[in-house]
Design a protein around this motif. Sequence first.
Motif, PDB file in Angstrom:
ATOM      1  N   ASP A   3       0.833  -1.202   0.000  1.00 51.01           N
ATOM      2  CA  ASP A   3       0.000   0.000   0.000  1.00 51.01           C
ATOM      3  C   ASP A   3       0.869   1.254   0.000  1.00 51.01           C
ATOM      4  O   ASP A   3       1.959   1.258   0.566  1.00 51.01           O
ATOM      5  CB  ASP A   3      -0.876   0.068   1.250  1.00 51.01           C
ATOM      6  N   LEU A   4       0.334   2.312  -0.590  1.00 49.97           N
ATOM      7  CA  LEU A   4       0.914   3.643  -0.432  1.00 49.97           C
ATOM      8  C   LEU A   4      -0.012   4.413   0.500  1.00 49.97           C
ATOM      9  O   LEU A   4      -1.191   4.602   0.201  1.00 49.97           O
ATOM     10  CB  LEU A   4       1.051   4.388  -1.755  1.00 49.97           C
ATOM     11  N   VAL A   5       0.539   4.823   1.633  1.00 47.91           N
ATOM     12  CA  VAL A   5      -0.203   5.555   2.652  1.00 47.91           C
ATOM     13  C   VAL A   5       0.226   7.011   2.612  1.00 47.91           C
ATOM     14  O   VAL A   5       1.409   7.313   2.608  1.00 47.91           O
ATOM     15  CB  VAL A   5       0.087   4.988   4.059  1.00 47.91           C
ATOM     16  N   TRP A   6      -0.760   7.897   2.593  1.00 51.00           N
ATOM     17  CA  TRP A   6      -0.496   9.305   2.848  1.00 51.00           C
ATOM     18  C   TRP A   6      -0.862   9.560   4.302  1.00 51.00           C
ATOM     19  O   TRP A   6      -1.944   9.176   4.757  1.00 51.00           O
ATOM     20  CB  TRP A   6      -1.386  10.203   2.007  1.00 51.00           C
ATOM     21  N   ASP A   7       0.031  10.227   5.044  1.00 53.75           N
ATOM     22  CA  ASP A   7      -0.283  10.699   6.384  1.00 53.75           C
ATOM     23  C   ASP A   7      -0.209  12.214   6.339  1.00 53.75           C
ATOM     24  O   ASP A   7       0.866  12.800   6.406  1.00 53.75           O
ATOM     25  CB  ASP A   7       0.695  10.122   7.414  1.00 53.75           C
ATOM     26  N   ILE A   8      -1.365  12.844   6.161  1.00 53.40           N
ATOM     27  CA  ILE A   8      -1.452  14.292   5.985  1.00 53.40           C
ATOM     28  C   ILE A   8      -1.594  14.950   7.358  1.00 53.40           C
ATOM     29  O   ILE A   8      -2.496  14.603   8.119  1.00 53.40           O
ATOM     30  CB  ILE A   8      -2.674  14.673   5.110  1.00 53.40           C
ATOM     31  N   GLY A   9      -0.735  15.923   7.649  1.00 54.26           N
ATOM     32  CA  GLY A   9      -0.707  16.505   8.987  1.00 54.26           C
ATOM     33  C   GLY A   9      -0.116  15.491   9.946  1.00 54.26           C
ATOM     34  O   GLY A   9      -0.716  15.141  10.954  1.00 54.26           O
ATOM     35  N   CYS A  10       1.077  15.007   9.605  1.00 54.72           N
ATOM     36  CA  CYS A  10       1.676  13.854  10.292  1.00 54.72           C
ATOM     37  C   CYS A  10       2.126  14.127  11.716  1.00 54.72           C
ATOM     38  O   CYS A  10       2.390  13.187  12.458  1.00 54.72           O
ATOM     39  CB  CYS A  10       2.821  13.297   9.467  1.00 54.72           C
ATOM     40  N   GLY A  11       2.220  15.395  12.119  1.00 58.84           N
ATOM     41  CA  GLY A  11       2.571  15.704  13.507  1.00 58.84           C
ATOM     42  C   GLY A  11       3.921  15.142  13.898  1.00 58.84           C
ATOM     43  O   GLY A  11       4.927  15.422  13.271  1.00 58.84           O
ATOM     44  N   THR A  12       3.941  14.287  14.919  1.00 66.28           N
ATOM     45  CA  THR A  12       5.203  13.710  15.390  1.00 66.28           C
ATOM     46  C   THR A  12       5.669  12.534  14.553  1.00 66.28           C
ATOM     47  O   THR A  12       6.782  12.069  14.719  1.00 66.28           O
ATOM     48  CB  THR A  12       5.073  13.228  16.843  1.00 66.28           C
ATOM     49  N   GLY A  13       4.799  12.025  13.693  1.00 65.91           N
ATOM     50  CA  GLY A  13       5.167  10.903  12.838  1.00 65.91           C
ATOM     51  C   GLY A  13       4.855   9.539  13.402  1.00 65.91           C
ATOM     52  O   GLY A  13       5.214   8.516  12.809  1.00 65.91           O
ATOM     53  N   ALA A  14       4.166   9.471  14.532  1.00 70.97           N
ATOM     54  CA  ALA A  14       3.870   8.185  15.151  1.00 70.97           C
ATOM     55  C   ALA A  14       3.032   7.287  14.240  1.00 70.97           C
ATOM     56  O   ALA A  14       3.352   6.108  14.059  1.00 70.97           O
ATOM     57  CB  ALA A  14       3.170   8.392  16.493  1.00 70.97           C
ATOM     58  N   VAL A  15       1.984   7.832  13.644  1.00 68.71           N
ATOM     59  CA  VAL A  15       1.136   7.020  12.752  1.00 68.71           C
ATOM     60  C   VAL A  15       1.915   6.624  11.503  1.00 68.71           C
ATOM     61  O   VAL A  15       1.873   5.473  11.071  1.00 68.71           O
ATOM     62  CB  VAL A  15      -0.158   7.765  12.372  1.00 68.71           C
ATOM     63  N   ALA A  16       2.648   7.566  10.932  1.00 70.36           N
ATOM     64  CA  ALA A  16       3.425   7.274   9.720  1.00 70.36           C
ATOM     65  C   ALA A  16       4.438   6.165   9.972  1.00 70.36           C
ATOM     66  O   ALA A  16       4.562   5.224   9.171  1.00 70.36           O
ATOM     67  CB  ALA A  16       4.134   8.545   9.243  1.00 70.36           C
ATOM     68  N   ALA A  17       5.161   6.245  11.086  1.00 75.30           N
ATOM     69  CA  ALA A  17       6.170   5.230  11.400  1.00 75.30           C
ATOM     70  C   ALA A  17       5.530   3.862  11.613  1.00 75.30           C
ATOM     71  O   ALA A  17       6.057   2.840  11.153  1.00 75.30           O
ATOM     72  CB  ALA A  17       6.968   5.647  12.629  1.00 75.30           C
ATOM     73  N   GLU A  18       4.394   3.840  12.290  1.00 74.70           N
ATOM     74  CA  GLU A  18       3.741   2.557  12.529  1.00 74.70           C
ATOM     75  C   GLU A  18       3.161   1.965  11.250  1.00 74.70           C
ATOM     76  O   GLU A  18       3.234   0.757  11.031  1.00 74.70           O
ATOM     77  CB  GLU A  18       2.702   2.691  13.629  1.00 74.70           C
ATOM     78  N   ALA A  19       2.602   2.802  10.373  1.00 69.09           N
ATOM     79  CA  ALA A  19       2.104   2.295   9.090  1.00 69.09           C
ATOM     80  C   ALA A  19       3.262   1.728   8.263  1.00 69.09           C
ATOM     81  O   ALA A  19       3.121   0.680   7.625  1.00 69.09           O
ATOM     82  CB  ALA A  19       1.381   3.399   8.328  1.00 69.09           C
TER      83      ALA A  19
END
Length: 184
Positions: free
Chosen positions: A37-53
């Motif tokens: 999958d290609l995930v966009w994390d818009i308004g990623c903040g600290t990056g916690a969701v992006a790193a976990e995805a």
Amino acid sequence: ARGWALPAEEYGIDLDESESTWLRAAQLARLGARTGDLVWDIGCGTGAVAAEAAGFGAAVIAVDSEPGACASTAAAARRAGVQLQVVEGTAPHVLERLPEPDVVRIGGGGIDVVVACADRRPERIVTHAATRDEAEAVSTALTEGGYQVECTLLQSVDLDTADWSERERAVVFLVAARRPDGTS
């Protein structure tokens, strides 16, 4: 660290209410990011969701207008041992030059960002709202964009079991949308 929706201390920084452990767990569950999958994390903040995805094997593009958030996201990825791309810019304009996403998590940006993401037709879009009015507006925009929408009021209170004192509290509306099967 093993698991997902990791505790805030795993990131070595303070996470804000929109990145609480249980909200991240619900967002990640609704995103369903997986290898390929290609995930966009818009308004990623600290990056916690992006790193976990990214830890699930997804390719991740994390977007934020704040240089500090972009730096925090890059640090979160390094700490998690994953790779992701960080793009500094203001949504929705910066989204125009990104490749088509499979799933999108919106951490901020307003209705314009929600509409821009829906226009790209990802399979799933997940976001949150602080108020019922905001949740209704987001749900309406996603429904008008052809998505099936669910909204859940989430309240979590993290307790210190040594003295049962409150450590973290979050109350948000989780808005999750999926494109009906067979549509583009």
